[in-house]
Design an enzyme around this catalytic site. Structure first.
Site, short mmCIF file in Angstrom:
data_model
loop_
_atom_site.label_atom_id
_atom_site.label_comp_id
_atom_site.label_asym_id
_atom_site.label_seq_id
_atom_site.Cartn_x
_atom_site.Cartn_y
_atom_site.Cartn_z
N ASP A 99 0.84 -1.20 0.00
CA ASP A 99 0.00 0.00 0.00
C ASP A 99 0.88 1.25 0.00
O ASP A 99 2.09 1.16 -0.19
CB ASP A 99 -0.97 -0.02 1.19
CG ASP A 99 -0.27 -0.07 2.54
OD1 ASP A 99 0.94 0.24 2.61
OD2 ASP A 99 -0.93 -0.42 3.52
N ARG A 100 0.28 2.39 0.22
CA ARG A 100 1.03 3.66 0.19
C ARG A 100 2.11 3.75 1.25
O ARG A 100 3.06 4.52 1.12
CB ARG A 100 0.08 4.84 0.36
CG ARG A 100 -0.67 5.15 -0.93
CD ARG A 100 -1.37 6.45 -0.83
NE ARG A 100 -0.41 7.50 -1.20
CZ ARG A 100 -0.72 8.77 -1.27
NH1 ARG A 100 -1.93 9.16 -0.96
NH2 ARG A 100 0.17 9.66 -1.63
#
Length: 145
Positions: A16-17
Site C-alpha cells: 500500500d502507500r
C-alpha cells in the site's frame, strides 16, 4: 516455527502507500497456504472439489506483528487446531525469511458442504479425509506434549 509448507516473495501490488503489505493480503495468503497444506497432505483442493466437497470459510482471525514489504520472501506453516467432522480450524504462522520473529499469525474456520452448498458430515462423505484430519490433529497435539 512449524514445518514450512509455503514460500513465496511479496509482490508489489500487494503493498500500500506505506510500502508495506496491505492487511487484506494476509487473509488471501492464508487461503493460498490452506490449499498448499491440503496438497502437502495428499488431498489437493481440486480433487476435493471434483469429489463434490467444498470448504467454505466461516471466519478468520489475523494478528499483525511485523509488516512485510515488497521483495521480502515469506515462509508459512499451517496446522489443524480443531476438527470435529463438521468444522475444521486451521492456524497459520507467516515469517519473513531470515528473521526469527513471526510477522503474522491467524486462523481460519471452515465447514464442509456438497456442491449444492448443503452441510455435510465428512466422516460419512469422505472417511479417508476425515481420518487424515484426525491424524494431523492428533499429531499436532502429541508434538505439543
Amino acid at each position: 516455527m512449524e514445518k514450512i509448507i509455503y514460500r513465496r516473495p511479496v509482490q508489489y501490488y500487494e503493498t500500500d502507500r506505506m510500502q508495506i503489505v496491505h492487511h487484506s493480503n494476509y487473509i488471501r495468503w492464508m487461503e493460498e497456504i490452506r490449499v498448499a497444506f491440503m496438497k502437502e497432505h495428499g488431498m489437493p483442493y481440486h480433487q476435493l472439489e471434483a469429489d463434490g466437497i467444498l470448504m467454505p470459510v466461516l471466519g478468520v482471525t489475523c494478528q499483525y506483528q511485523m509488516p512485510l514489504q515488497f521483495g521480502d520472501i515469506f515462509s508459512a506453516g499451517c496446522h489443524i487446531t480443531d476438527y470435529n467432522g463438521v468444522r475444521l480450524t486451521l492456524s497459520y504462522e507467516i515469517y519473513k525469511e531470515g528473521c526469527d520473529r513471526c510477522c503474522v499469525t491467524g486462523t481460519s474456520q471452515h465447514c464442509f458442504t456438497n456442491a449444492d452448498r448443503k452441510p455435510i458430515r465428512l466422516p460419512r462423505r469422505n472417511a479417508a479425509l476425515h481420518d487424515l484430519f484426525l491424524s494431523l490433529l492428533e499429531q499436532d497435539i502429541a508434538e505439543k506434549l
